[in-house]
Design a protein around this motif. Structure first.
Motif: not given
Length: 97
Positions: A1-9, A77-80
């Motif tokens: 899994h990957e925890v995604v942070g708010l990107p600088a847009l 995640v990559q897998d449901a």
């Protein structure tokens, strides 16, 4: 899994508010899809993902508080089959700052 942070847009963006989630937990997405809209002090910008994946957990509600760039907003995640494992996930429990 990957925890995604708010990107600088944008180059000057320091934070923002997730104004709307365009995908929900359990939804898959492909590179280039916009998963949410983020309001900054200057504009509303779509967060376009760079990879394929599935949103396992949304960590920041739409119209919630302002968050800083880098703060966790979702778990991917990559897998449901892995989505259910993150139902009770919180970034604090995972050792996030």
């Amino acid at each position: 899994h990957e925890v995604v942070g708010l990107p600088a847009l944008s180059p000057t963006m320091e934070g923002g508010v997730v104004s709307e989630w365009l995908k929900k937990e359990g939804d898959s997405f492909s590179a280039g899809d916009v998963v949410c809209e983020v309001e900054t002090d200057k504009a509303s910008v779509g967060f376009e993902v760079q990879d394929d994946g599935i949103i396992a957990k949304i960590l920041v509600p739409a119209k919630g508080p302002e968050i800083k760039v880098g703060d966790p907003i979702m778990v991917v995640v990559q897998d449901a089959a892995d989505v259910a494992a993150f139902a009770d996930f919180s970034p604090a429990a995972a050792g996030a700052p």
